[in-house]
Structure formats: C-alpha cells, structure tokens
Design an enzyme around this catalytic site. Structure first.
Site, PDB file in Angstrom:
ATOM      1  CG  HIS A 285      -2.066   0.831   1.294  1.00 24.23           C
ATOM      2  ND1 HIS A 285      -2.417   1.664   0.282  1.00 24.23           N
ATOM      3  CD2 HIS A 285      -2.984   1.065   2.288  1.00 24.23           C
ATOM      4  CE1 HIS A 285      -3.497   2.372   0.634  1.00 24.23           C
ATOM      5  NE2 HIS A 285      -3.843   2.025   1.859  1.00 24.23           N
ATOM      6  CG  HIS A 324      -4.159   0.493  -8.266  1.00 22.33           C
ATOM      7  ND1 HIS A 324      -5.504   0.452  -7.992  1.00 22.33           N
ATOM      8  CD2 HIS A 324      -3.604   1.303  -7.342  1.00 22.33           C
ATOM      9  CE1 HIS A 324      -5.745   1.226  -6.949  1.00 22.33           C
ATOM     10  NE2 HIS A 324      -4.607   1.744  -6.523  1.00 22.33           N
ATOM     11  CG  ASP A 380       3.034   4.278  -3.953  1.00 20.79           C
ATOM     12  OD1 ASP A 380       3.029   5.400  -3.435  1.00 20.79           O
ATOM     13  OD2 ASP A 380       2.262   3.364  -3.627  1.00 20.79           O
TER      14      ASP A 380
HETATM   15  N1  CMC Z   1       4.980  -6.740 -10.444  1.00 22.39           N
HETATM   16  C1  CMC Z   1       4.864  -7.944 -11.072  1.00 22.39           C
HETATM   17  N2  CMC Z   1       3.731  -8.633 -11.180  1.00 22.39           N
HETATM   18  C2  CMC Z   1       2.639  -8.090 -10.629  1.00 22.39           C
HETATM   19  C3  CMC Z   1       2.665  -6.838  -9.977  1.00 22.39           C
HETATM   20  C4  CMC Z   1       3.898  -6.162  -9.895  1.00 22.39           C
HETATM   21  N3  CMC Z   1       3.998  -4.982  -9.299  1.00 22.39           N
HETATM   22  N4  CMC Z   1       1.435  -6.553  -9.518  1.00 22.39           N
HETATM   23  C5  CMC Z   1       0.655  -7.574  -9.889  1.00 22.39           C
HETATM   24  N5  CMC Z   1       1.381  -8.506 -10.556  1.00 22.39           N
HETATM   25  C6  CMC Z   1       0.887  -9.730 -11.164  1.00 22.39           C
HETATM   26  C7  CMC Z   1       0.644 -10.803 -10.121  1.00 22.39           C
HETATM   27  O1  CMC Z   1       1.771 -11.602  -9.907  1.00 22.39           O
HETATM   28  C8  CMC Z   1      -0.515 -11.546 -10.719  1.00 22.39           C
HETATM   29  O2  CMC Z   1      -0.013 -12.392 -11.710  1.00 22.39           O
HETATM   30  P1  CMC Z   1      -0.664 -13.868 -11.948  1.00 22.39           P
HETATM   31  O3  CMC Z   1      -2.062 -13.580 -12.423  1.00 22.39           O
HETATM   32  O4  CMC Z   1       0.216 -14.536 -12.933  1.00 22.39           O
HETATM   33  O5  CMC Z   1      -0.637 -14.530 -10.583  1.00 22.39           O
HETATM   34  C9  CMC Z   1      -1.335 -10.470 -11.420  1.00 22.39           C
HETATM   35  O6  CMC Z   1      -0.376  -9.448 -11.747  1.00 22.39           O
HETATM   36  C10 CMC Z   1      -2.439  -9.897 -10.555  1.00 22.39           C
HETATM   37  O7  CMC Z   1      -1.850  -9.437  -9.350  1.00 22.39           O
HETATM   38  P2  CMC Z   1      -2.579  -9.453  -7.943  1.00 22.39           P
HETATM   39  O8  CMC Z   1      -1.535  -9.484  -6.871  1.00 22.39           O
HETATM   40  O9  CMC Z   1      -3.621 -10.531  -7.940  1.00 22.39           O
HETATM   41  O10 CMC Z   1      -3.296  -8.049  -7.991  1.00 22.39           O
HETATM   42  P3  CMC Z   1      -3.941  -7.285  -6.765  1.00 22.39           P
HETATM   43  O11 CMC Z   1      -5.014  -6.469  -7.325  1.00 22.39           O
HETATM   44  O12 CMC Z   1      -4.271  -8.219  -5.663  1.00 22.39           O
HETATM   45  O13 CMC Z   1      -2.712  -6.396  -6.247  1.00 22.39           O
HETATM   46  C11 CMC Z   1      -1.220  -4.652  -5.888  1.00 22.39           C
HETATM   47  C12 CMC Z   1      -2.588  -5.050  -6.433  1.00 22.39           C
HETATM   48  C13 CMC Z   1      -1.096  -3.127  -5.924  1.00 22.39           C
HETATM   49  C14 CMC Z   1      -1.084  -5.096  -4.443  1.00 22.39           C
HETATM   50  C15 CMC Z   1      -0.120  -5.311  -6.764  1.00 22.39           C
HETATM   51  O14 CMC Z   1      -0.224  -4.862  -8.096  1.00 22.39           O
HETATM   52  C16 CMC Z   1       1.291  -5.049  -6.227  1.00 22.39           C
HETATM   53  O15 CMC Z   1       1.767  -5.788  -5.376  1.00 22.39           O
HETATM   54  N6  CMC Z   1       1.989  -3.977  -6.742  1.00 22.39           N
HETATM   55  C17 CMC Z   1       3.276  -3.615  -6.175  1.00 22.39           C
HETATM   56  C18 CMC Z   1       3.090  -2.801  -4.914  1.00 22.39           C
HETATM   57  C19 CMC Z   1       2.583  -1.416  -5.195  1.00 22.39           C
HETATM   58  O16 CMC Z   1       3.081  -0.741  -6.067  1.00 22.39           O
HETATM   59  N7  CMC Z   1       1.614  -0.972  -4.382  1.00 22.39           N
HETATM   60  C20 CMC Z   1       1.067   0.379  -4.464  1.00 22.39           C
HETATM   61  C21 CMC Z   1      -0.346   0.411  -4.929  1.00 22.39           C
HETATM   62  S1  CMC Z   1      -0.870   2.080  -5.361  1.00 22.39           S
HETATM   63  C22 CMC Z   1      -0.827   2.937  -3.874  1.00 22.39           C
HETATM   64  C23 CMC Z   1      -1.951   2.595  -2.994  1.00 22.39           C
HETATM   65  O17 CMC Z   1      -3.039   3.133  -3.201  1.00 22.39           O
HETATM   66  O18 CMC Z   1      -1.746   1.812  -2.071  1.00 22.39           O
END
Ligand code: CMC
Length: 446
Positions: A285, A324, A380
């Site tokens: 986050h 995201h 971010d």
């Molecule tokens: N790098 C590589 N792969 C990713 C990333 C990433 N940053 N984010 C998602 N994926 C992949 C993930 O491995 C999954 O792949 P598969 O379908 O093969 O398993 C797919 O994309 C879907 O990801 P998810 O984890 O199911 O997506 P989510 O909606 O649960 O997670 C997230 C959203 C923001 C937690 C995630 O994208 C992430 O960990 N990003 C990096 C951390 C980050 O930048 N966070 C800040 C978010 S914006 C600020 C805020 O409002 O908090």
C-alpha cells in the site's frame, strides 16, 4: 433487507417482457428459483440468505477474500474508473484539482462535499493552522523512540497517543466534537511527521510557523536550521501541495477500509486513524513508494533493467510501484507526478535513478507479461524520485503519503458513522477446521 422471493414457476425469458431489475437464481440442489432485486448493478449479499436447502440451513453466502467484488458501503466521496484511468473527488477530476486547487481546499471538499467559498476556506485554513501545535508531553513521548526508529512507526503510535490527550474525541456522534478532532488530525499530522524526522536526525524540533501555508510550514518544521525565518522554496512548496492533493483520498482502499472497519466499533478517531496509518505502512500500500526507490537503487543501472524484469516475470520479485487492484490503465496520479518530477528536477538537478525508472516503464509497457495483466505505473512509482530530490530520506516516503491521506480517512470515517445502514464490521467465514474433538492431556499427545 431480506428480499429474495422464492419462485415456484419458471421465470419467463420472453424478450418482449418489460425489463425487470432482478436477478433470477436457480438452486440446482432444490430446483427452486429465487428472484433477487438489483439496485445500482448490485445485489445485496443478505438476499442470498433466502437460498437454502432446508429450514436448518444457514443460507447462501458469497465468498470474496480480499473484497475483490464486494461493495462494503455506499459512498459519495471519491470515484475511480480503473479501466479508463479516471479519478474524481466529489465529482471534480483530479487533474483540475491538481492544477487549480490547494491541498487544504481539496481536504475541505472531501470532508464537506462542496468546494469552500472564500470565507469558508479562510475559516477552515485558520482552524487547521491553529491546531498544528502538539502538547509538550508528545515531544517527550517522541524522545523515547530509538534514534533509528522508522518515522512511520513513530507516526502511528503518536496518532494513537493523541487519543489520551483528547478524551473528548470519544463523543463521535457530536458534530462539534468531530469537527474539532478533524482540525486536530489534519493540523497535527505535519507536525508529528516533521518531529519524527527531526528525532531520527537528533535535531531540535522546529515549532509550526502559522504564517506559512500547510506544505510550507511542513517544510519549515523539517528543514529549518539556524535561520530566524524559514522561507520555503515556492516550486517545492507547490510540488508538495500537488502531491498532497493527489494522495488525499482513493475510495475503498486497504487503509480506508481499515478506518471504516475500526471506526465501526465506535472507537475515537485518533485510534481509528492510527489503525489506518498502520495499514498504509505496508509495502503493498503506502509503503510501496519507499520500496520502489529501494528497488531502483538495487537495479543500479539502465543496463541491468532487462535482467531485473526477467526476475519479476519469473515471479522472484515484484516491480514495485506497478499494478493496482482498480486501475487497469495508467494511474492518472502517476501521469501528473511524472510532470511534477521534471519541475523538481529542473530546480534540484535530475535524480540519477530517473533513467532506470523510465527504462523499467518503457520495457514493462511493451512486455507481454505486464500488458496481459494490465500492469501500469501507479502513484508510488515516481513519487520516491521526487521526494529523494527534495531531500527526504526513504523512510519518510510513506509518511508523506499519510499526511494528506488523513483528510480522506476522516471523510470516509464520518461517512461510515452517519450511514444508518452501517453497523460494526463483522465478516462471515467458511469454517473448514476440525469438528468437535476431546481435549487430549499433554502426556498422551504424540
Ligand atoms: N509486479 C509484477 N507482477 C505483478 C505486480 C507487480 N507490481 N502486480 C501484480 N502482478 C501480477 C501478479 O503476480 C498476478 O499475476 P498472476 O495472475 O500470474 O498470478 C497479477 O499481476 C495480478 O496481481 P494481484 O496481486 O492478484 O493483484 P492485486 O489487485 O491483488 O494487487 C497490488 C494489487 C497493488 C497489491 C499489486 O499490483 C502489487 O503488489 N503492486 C506492487 C506494490 C505497489 O506498487 N503498491 C502500491 C499500490 S498504489 C498505492 C496505494 O493506493 O496503495
């Protein structure tokens, strides 16, 4: 509202019949069909409870870990269209607010639903400004932290500690009390944040200067040394104000959901917002800005980007600052931030990590792995570069996210409190653990 009506007759599928805003569900276990009302493209999860095999059955639930497809509230504060990359506060596009408004004006909008008139804004600014001082005992409290304590840990604890200084805050249904706590929370965030930072440096705390703007005073409390009067650089002051606007709210994210959930127990807003700040600290986050910069430093050079992307695709690590839950397009905040970054770099010199960030973005936006998953830079990805150029250490990055988010949290908290449909947050579970079993004395356990 339990309004699912069991239907004994099969439902007509005649396309000429008038449109009905209902969902027909057939339970193949019993052959019964239920008609569930649809409002705002949504069905009420409680309506599923009528679907049961027999009288003793608890009824159907929906299973939704991480709230992927569950609306937990009705809100009128922030709107996001993740597919189109749209973000609006109370209907106003983020781009317009970033260009024309100030952070405090935006905070007023989030909390009151309308932009302030000139006199309303003056009064609002006056109240926030006159709540920036913190009790002297809080300074002693901060002194107790280790010199290398993470400022986010200090911020979380100190916000919670405010609850002990302002016991009147427990009168959460008194609008005057809520107003006072709102001034305190928004007013004191920069002071606590700056004092936490000065503590890590072992430098004396700088008291608020009420003649400065909200971001200008923050810069004063962070960076003033021996000068009698601190004059913030107007470019940095403006850049910080815009960054504050961009971070002010983001509808039902992890920390907003936390303040609503914790606040639903009717605890005071200091404790509830300390919990929200803790939620924000996590690297998925608000802690992602710190992690994104660490990642760029770890990559080290533009030549090493392809190798790093390979590791990301192999699932060994994540590209921090990318992806995201809601945005499946370029985060509109990231677009504005990229522009501000160049303004700050023009003044402070280009951050050498920028080239690495641009290369990561270039490769990712063309790579099938990221394209297929719709992973774009989020808020971010570039903020860390700006913060670093402005002179902030990495540990302050999530703090810089938390300061402006306080206005969004308070708006979300108040909306939850005044929503007559809301109750204490209490999800259900699907229990798949053991059935009853008898206690085994310790000497008989293998
Ligand atoms: N790098 C590589 N792969 C990713 C990333 C990433 N940053 N984010 C998602 N994926 C992949 C993930 O491995 C999954 O792949 P598969 O379908 O093969 O398993 C797919 O994309 C879907 O990801 P998810 O984890 O199911 O997506 P989510 O909606 O649960 O997670 C997230 C959203 C923001 C937690 C995630 O994208 C992430 O960990 N990003 C990096 C951390 C980050 O930048 N966070 C800040 C978010 S914006 C600020 C805020 O409002 O908090």
């Amino acid at each position: 509202m339990d309004s699912a009506i069991p239907m004994t007759q099969p439902k007509t599928t005649d396309s000429s019949s008038a449109r009905r805003d209902t969902l027909s569900v057939t339970d193949n276990r019993t052959g019964k069909t239920y008609e569930i009302p649809i409002t705002n493209d949504t069905i009420r999860a409680n309506d599923l409870r009528k679907i049961r095999v027999d009288e003793s059955d608890f009824g159907m639930m929906s299973y939704d870990p991480a709230f992927n497809n569950t609306a937990s509230c009705i809100s009128r504060i922030t709107f996001i269209d993740g597919d189109q990359g749209i973000l609006r506060y109370r209907g106003y596009p983020i781009e317009e607010l970033a260009e024309k408004a100030t952070y405090l004006e935006t905070a007023y909008l989030l909390l009151h639903g309308e932009l302030p008139t000139e006199s309303q804004l003056k009064e609002w600014q006056h109240h926030i400004t006159h709540h920036t001082f913190i009790h002297e005992s809080i300074k002693k409290f901060l002194d107790g932290f280790h010199y290398d304590a993470h400022p986010m840990g200090m911020l979380i604890s100190t916000i919670a500690a405010l609850s002990t200084f302002y016991p009147d805050a427990k009168h959460i249904f008194d609008p005057e009390s809520r107003k006072k706590q709102t001034y305190r929370l928004i007013g004191k965030m920069p002071t606590i944040a700056a004092f936490s930072y000065r503590h890590t440096l072992g430098m004396p705390y700088v008291y608020p200067d009420n003649d400065l703007s909200y971001p200008g005073n923050f810069l004063n409390m962070l960076f003033r040394t021996s000068e009698t009067r601190y004059r913030p650089n107007p470019t940095l002051e403006k850049a910080l104000d815009i960054l504050f606007i961009l971070h002010a709210d983001h509808e039902q994210n992890c920390s907003a959901n936390t303040i609503r959930g914790v606040g639903s127990s009717h605890v005071d807003p200091f404790c509830a917002s300390a919990a929200a700040t803790a939620a924000l600290y996590g690297p998925l986050h608000g802690g992602a800005n710190e992690e994104a910069l660490r990642m760029l430093m770890e990559i080290g050079s533009v030549q090493k980007v392809p190798e790093f992307i390979k590791r990301v695709k192999a699932g060994e690590t994540r590209l921090m600052g990318f992806g995201h839950r809601i945005y499946k397009n370029y985060d509109p905040r990231a677009r504005i931030i990229k522009r501000i970054a160049y303004e700050v770099f023009d003044l402070m010199g280009k951050n050498p990590l920028l080239e690495i960030a641009l290369e990561c973005e270039r490769i990712a936006l063309e790579d099938d792995y990221f394209v297929k998953r719709k992973l774009y830079p989020n808020v971010d990805f570039y903020t860390g570069l700006i913060y670093q150029s402005m002179g902030f250490p990495m540990t302050m990055f999530p703090v810089l996210f938390a300061i402006p988010r306080m206005s969004g949290w308070v708006a979300q908290w108040e909306e939850m409190l005044l929503d007559t449909e809301q109750k204490i947050a209490r999800p259900r579970q699907i229990y798949l653990g053991h059935d009853t079993r008898s206690y085994v004395p310790i000497e008989q356990r293998s």
